[in-house]
Design a protein around this motif. Structure first.
Motif, PDB file in Angstrom:
ATOM      1  N   ALA A 183      -8.668   4.536 -16.995  1.00 17.98           N
ATOM      2  CA  ALA A 183      -8.558   4.263 -15.554  1.00 17.98           C
ATOM      3  C   ALA A 183      -7.101   4.206 -15.115  1.00 17.98           C
ATOM      4  O   ALA A 183      -6.732   4.733 -14.057  1.00 17.98           O
ATOM      5  N   VAL A 184      -6.247   3.573 -15.923  1.00 26.98           N
ATOM      6  CA  VAL A 184      -4.815   3.490 -15.596  1.00 26.98           C
ATOM      7  C   VAL A 184      -4.206   4.891 -15.549  1.00 26.98           C
ATOM      8  O   VAL A 184      -3.443   5.227 -14.623  1.00 26.98           O
ATOM      9  N   LEU A 185      -4.537   5.724 -16.531  1.00 25.46           N
ATOM     10  CA  LEU A 185      -3.990   7.068 -16.567  1.00 25.46           C
ATOM     11  C   LEU A 185      -4.495   7.907 -15.396  1.00 25.46           C
ATOM     12  O   LEU A 185      -3.728   8.673 -14.793  1.00 25.46           O
ATOM     13  N   ARG A 186      -5.767   7.756 -15.042  1.00 18.08           N
ATOM     14  CA  ARG A 186      -6.306   8.481 -13.877  1.00 18.08           C
ATOM     15  C   ARG A 186      -5.554   8.083 -12.613  1.00 18.08           C
ATOM     16  O   ARG A 186      -5.172   8.939 -11.813  1.00 18.08           O
ATOM     17  N   ASP A 187      -5.344   6.786 -12.427  1.00 19.51           N
ATOM     18  CA  ASP A 187      -4.608   6.324 -11.249  1.00 19.51           C
ATOM     19  C   ASP A 187      -3.191   6.877 -11.236  1.00 19.51           C
ATOM     20  O   ASP A 187      -2.651   7.228 -10.182  1.00 19.51           O
ATOM     21  N   GLY A 188      -2.574   6.957 -12.417  1.00 22.27           N
ATOM     22  CA  GLY A 188      -1.217   7.459 -12.507  1.00 22.27           C
ATOM     23  C   GLY A 188      -1.087   8.936 -12.187  1.00 22.27           C
ATOM     24  O   GLY A 188       0.001   9.399 -11.814  1.00 22.27           O
ATOM     25  N   LEU A 189      -2.173   9.697 -12.321  1.00 17.21           N
ATOM     26  CA  LEU A 189      -2.138  11.121 -12.004  1.00 17.21           C
ATOM     27  C   LEU A 189      -2.210  11.390 -10.506  1.00 17.21           C
ATOM     28  O   LEU A 189      -1.724  12.419 -10.030  1.00 17.21           O
ATOM     29  N   ARG A 190      -2.804  10.459  -9.771  1.00 19.72           N
ATOM     30  CA  ARG A 190      -2.965  10.676  -8.337  1.00 19.72           C
ATOM     31  C   ARG A 190      -1.626  10.626  -7.612  1.00 19.72           C
ATOM     32  O   ARG A 190      -0.714   9.907  -8.013  1.00 19.72           O
ATOM     33  N   THR A 191      -1.523  11.361  -6.521  1.00 22.77           N
ATOM     34  CA  THR A 191      -0.318  11.314  -5.694  1.00 22.77           C
ATOM     35  C   THR A 191      -0.194   9.921  -5.122  1.00 22.77           C
ATOM     36  O   THR A 191      -1.139   9.396  -4.522  1.00 22.77           O
ATOM     37  N   PRO A 192       0.964   9.274  -5.310  1.00 25.84           N
ATOM     38  CA  PRO A 192       1.101   7.913  -4.784  1.00 25.84           C
ATOM     39  C   PRO A 192       1.087   7.933  -3.265  1.00 25.84           C
ATOM     40  O   PRO A 192       1.549   8.884  -2.631  1.00 25.84           O
ATOM     41  N   PRO A 193       0.552   6.859  -2.663  1.00 26.43           N
ATOM     42  CA  PRO A 193       0.541   6.795  -1.182  1.00 26.43           C
ATOM     43  C   PRO A 193       1.958   6.696  -0.660  1.00 26.43           C
ATOM     44  O   PRO A 193       2.839   6.147  -1.318  1.00 26.43           O
ATOM     45  N   GLU A 194       2.166   7.244   0.517  1.00 28.21           N
ATOM     46  CA  GLU A 194       3.503   7.169   1.124  1.00 28.21           C
ATOM     47  C   GLU A 194       3.812   5.750   1.528  1.00 28.21           C
ATOM     48  O   GLU A 194       2.941   5.002   1.983  1.00 28.21           O
ATOM     49  N   ALA A 195       5.070   5.372   1.351  1.00 23.62           N
ATOM     50  CA  ALA A 195       5.485   4.027   1.735  1.00 23.62           C
ATOM     51  C   ALA A 195       5.431   3.902   3.255  1.00 23.62           C
ATOM     52  O   ALA A 195       5.733   4.845   3.975  1.00 23.62           O
TER      53      ALA A 195
END
Length: 196
Positions: A183-195
């Motif tokens: 789950a951590v690795l899947r989250d890390g692959l996603r484009t981070p939300p813009e600040a």
């Protein structure tokens, strides 16, 4: 002549049993597993194994090829989908589930490439099948990145390395910890939300 025409029912059963056992043993013991052990666990003699699979590479191709082809097809379908990012994450889950075997194929592929720069004599060995799968994943990853669904600083080698880490953890840790790592690795692959 052996190998031409359809197999008799008992020969077909022997071949299917050998492939099933080979997949199990490869998952448990890795690519260096003994062919004699596979034959013994399948309940046949080593001669029967060699009649169906004259070389280790032929057995590996048959045992692993179907799974690698399935991964390649899943990547190709994902690249054509409207949600390539989700398709990539689904592919990652599927690869990670068999990572202990797939990543050994990758290791052998890299070793062979450094040794002689090519596949086997007829180009049809398991390394070639693995390469075809990685090419399909490259295309899926590019589509997911173009859609803005996956980080642009990730490459295919990153994906395979991360999946190998999950395979390593799954073999050595409890299932809950391996699931959390995935789950951590899947989250890390996603484009981070813009600040904001």
């Amino acid at each position: 002549m052996a190998g031409t025409g359809p197999l008799r029912a008992d020969a077909r059963r022997n071949r299917e049993t050998l492939l099933t056992v080979a997949r199990q043993v490869l998952a448990e013991e890795g690519m260096d597993t003994s062919l004699r052990d596979i034959a013994r666990r399948a309940g046949v003699g080593i001669g029967t194994l060699y009649r169906h699979f004259p070389t280790r590479e032929a057995l590996l191709e048959a045992a692993l090829g179907e799974g690698l082809d399935g991964l390649r097809e899943a990547a190709a379908r994902g690249a054509a989908s409207d949600t390539p990012g989700e398709a990539l994450l689904d592919w990652f889950d599927r690869f990670a589930a068999g990572a202990s075997v797939w990543c050994q194929v990758a290791d052998e592929t890299l070793t062979a490439a450094h040794r002689d720069g090519q596949d086997g004599p007829d180009g049809s060995d398991v390394s070639g099948t693995y390469r075809a799968m990685t090419e399909a994943v490259d295309a899926l990853l590019r589509r997911a990145q173009e859609a803005g669904e996956v980080r642009r600083d990730v490459d295919t080698l990153d994906l395979l390395t991360a999946a190998k880490a999950v395979g390593w953890a799954t073999a050595r840790a409890d299932a809950d910890r391996a699931a959390r790592l995935l789950a951590v690795l899947r989250d890390g692959l996603r484009t981070p939300p813009e600040a904001p």
